[in-house]
Design a protein around this motif. Structure first.
Motif, PDB file in Angstrom:
ATOM      1  N   VAL A 159      27.737 -12.605  35.294  1.00  0.00           N
ATOM      2  CA  VAL A 159      28.092 -13.295  36.526  1.00  0.00           C
ATOM      3  C   VAL A 159      29.197 -14.299  36.229  1.00  0.00           C
ATOM      4  O   VAL A 159      29.087 -15.105  35.296  1.00  0.00           O
ATOM      5  N   ASP A 160      30.282 -14.249  37.027  1.00  0.00           N
ATOM      6  CA  ASP A 160      31.346 -15.260  36.963  1.00  0.00           C
ATOM      7  C   ASP A 160      31.171 -16.179  38.159  1.00  0.00           C
ATOM      8  O   ASP A 160      31.041 -15.710  39.298  1.00  0.00           O
ATOM      9  N   TRP A 161      31.154 -17.492  37.895  1.00  0.00           N
ATOM     10  CA  TRP A 161      30.940 -18.482  38.951  1.00  0.00           C
ATOM     11  C   TRP A 161      32.255 -19.187  39.292  1.00  0.00           C
ATOM     12  O   TRP A 161      32.941 -19.679  38.423  1.00  0.00           O
ATOM     13  N   ASP A 162      32.574 -19.219  40.573  1.00  0.00           N
ATOM     14  CA  ASP A 162      33.735 -19.971  41.070  1.00  0.00           C
ATOM     15  C   ASP A 162      33.180 -21.149  41.872  1.00  0.00           C
ATOM     16  O   ASP A 162      33.028 -21.081  43.091  1.00  0.00           O
ATOM     17  N   ILE A 163      32.853 -22.218  41.156  1.00  0.00           N
ATOM     18  CA  ILE A 163      32.126 -23.337  41.763  1.00  0.00           C
ATOM     19  C   ILE A 163      32.970 -24.058  42.808  1.00  0.00           C
ATOM     20  O   ILE A 163      32.497 -24.367  43.899  1.00  0.00           O
ATOM     21  N   ASP A 164      34.224 -24.349  42.521  1.00  0.00           N
ATOM     22  CA  ASP A 164      35.055 -25.085  43.476  1.00  0.00           C
ATOM     23  C   ASP A 164      35.841 -24.154  44.413  1.00  0.00           C
ATOM     24  O   ASP A 164      36.679 -24.615  45.186  1.00  0.00           O
ATOM     25  N   GLN A 165      35.572 -22.887  44.355  1.00  0.00           N
ATOM     26  CA  GLN A 165      36.147 -21.859  45.226  1.00  0.00           C
ATOM     27  C   GLN A 165      37.675 -21.896  45.265  1.00  0.00           C
ATOM     28  O   GLN A 165      38.300 -21.795  46.320  1.00  0.00           O
ATOM     29  N   ASP A 166      38.270 -22.014  44.090  1.00  0.00           N
ATOM     30  CA  ASP A 166      39.727 -21.991  44.007  1.00  0.00           C
ATOM     31  C   ASP A 166      40.257 -20.659  43.487  1.00  0.00           C
ATOM     32  O   ASP A 166      41.448 -20.510  43.221  1.00  0.00           O
ATOM     33  N   GLY A 167      39.344 -19.686  43.326  1.00  0.00           N
ATOM     34  CA  GLY A 167      39.750 -18.372  42.854  1.00  0.00           C
ATOM     35  C   GLY A 167      39.726 -18.237  41.346  1.00  0.00           C
ATOM     36  O   GLY A 167      40.018 -17.177  40.812  1.00  0.00           O
ATOM     37  N   THR A 169      37.543 -18.686  37.643  1.00  0.00           N
ATOM     38  CA  THR A 169      36.186 -18.704  37.110  1.00  0.00           C
ATOM     39  C   THR A 169      35.932 -20.042  36.423  1.00  0.00           C
ATOM     40  O   THR A 169      36.687 -20.452  35.529  1.00  0.00           O
ATOM     41  N   ASP A 170      34.888 -20.749  36.865  1.00  0.00           N
ATOM     42  CA  ASP A 170      34.527 -22.045  36.296  1.00  0.00           C
ATOM     43  C   ASP A 170      33.433 -21.915  35.242  1.00  0.00           C
ATOM     44  O   ASP A 170      33.325 -22.746  34.338  1.00  0.00           O
ATOM     45  N   ALA A 171      32.609 -20.884  35.357  1.00  0.00           N
ATOM     46  CA  ALA A 171      31.537 -20.665  34.393  1.00  0.00           C
ATOM     47  C   ALA A 171      31.170 -19.189  34.412  1.00  0.00           C
ATOM     48  O   ALA A 171      31.380 -18.495  35.410  1.00  0.00           O
ATOM     49  N   SER A 172      30.628 -18.731  33.291  1.00  0.00           N
ATOM     50  CA  SER A 172      30.177 -17.331  33.192  1.00  0.00           C
ATOM     51  C   SER A 172      28.784 -17.318  32.574  1.00  0.00           C
ATOM     52  O   SER A 172      28.444 -18.180  31.746  1.00  0.00           O
ATOM     53  N   ASP A 173      28.005 -16.363  33.023  1.00  0.00           N
ATOM     54  CA  ASP A 173      26.661 -16.173  32.469  1.00  0.00           C
ATOM     55  C   ASP A 173      26.485 -14.708  32.126  1.00  0.00           C
ATOM     56  O   ASP A 173      26.947 -13.827  32.845  1.00  0.00           O
ATOM     57  N   ILE A 174      25.786 -14.497  31.004  1.00  0.00           N
ATOM     58  CA  ILE A 174      25.310 -13.150  30.672  1.00  0.00           C
ATOM     59  C   ILE A 174      23.809 -13.265  30.609  1.00  0.00           C
ATOM     60  O   ILE A 174      23.258 -14.048  29.812  1.00  0.00           O
ATOM     61  N   ILE A 175      23.140 -12.525  31.479  1.00  0.00           N
ATOM     62  CA  ILE A 175      21.692 -12.601  31.583  1.00  0.00           C
ATOM     63  C   ILE A 175      21.110 -11.304  31.055  1.00  0.00           C
ATOM     64  O   ILE A 175      21.400 -10.225  31.606  1.00  0.00           O
ATOM     65  N   SER A 176      20.296 -11.391  30.008  1.00  0.00           N
ATOM     66  CA  SER A 176      19.634 -10.200  29.486  1.00  0.00           C
ATOM     67  C   SER A 176      18.248 -10.114  30.113  1.00  0.00           C
ATOM     68  O   SER A 176      17.508 -11.099  30.175  1.00  0.00           O
TER      69      SER A 176
END
Length: 180
Positions: A159-167, A169-176
């Motif tokens: 999952v790539d997170w765009d927290i401030d919605q500027d287009g 990626t502000d953070a990324s997660d890999i969930i197993s």
């Protein structure tokens, strides 16, 4: 392929379910007066046609659609009964079969809905000595089902997170996920 298979199963099911029919066949759709006259020579008979497809949409198991079917009852006068009585008997027989039928395709076809029967009487049809009825209904059909067992196991999500919605990626997660 499923629609042709379903049509053939309907033809077979009606032929098996109503033994008094002389002929049950598939038909391309609507009829001309000449076709009705020719079919009447082999009456009592039923012609089955796919009349249309609506509501084609993506569902959780693949593509589904509402398919409208028609069973056209064609009867000429017989020694044992007049054509209108024969037609009513056949329509009654179809009304007993169709509402619960999935025609042996339970995995891809829901039971019938919106079942109705209409008398297609006209002076022209009456002049050629024919009683004509249409029994119509709809089936929800899985047009293109997805075999869930053929899908890869869902073991990891990225999952790539765009927290401030500027287009960006502000953070990324890999969930197993657990592989049970």
């Amino acid at each position: 392929m499923i629609l042709a298979d379903l049509r053939d199963a309907i033809v077979s099911g009606i032929g098996t379910g109503i033994s008094s029919l002389r002929e049950v066949k598939s038909h391309g759709g609507r009829f001309t007066l000449a076709e009705i006259k020719a079919i009447a020579a082999r009456s009592p008979s039923v012609r089955v046609a796919c009349l249309g497809i609506t509501g084609i949409e993506q569902a959780s198991i693949g593509i589904q659609a509402d398919v409208m079917w028609g069973a056209f009852v064609v009867c000429g006068d017989q020694a044992e009964a007049p054509r209108d009585s024969l037609a009513l008997d056949l329509v009654t027989g179809l009304a007993a079969i169709i509402p619960t039928a999935t025609w042996g395709l339970d995995e891809r076809v829901d039971g019938a809905s919106q079942v109705r029967a209409d008398n297609l009487f006209s002076r022209d049809i009456d002049r050629i000595g024919v009683a004509l009825w249409a029994v119509t209904w709809r089936h929800k059909v899985d047009i293109d089902p997805t075999d869930i067992s053929s899908l890869d196991d869902f073991l990891r999500a990225h999952v790539d997170w765009d927290i401030d919605q500027d287009g960006e990626t502000d953070a990324s997660d890999i969930i197993s996920l657990p592989a049970d």
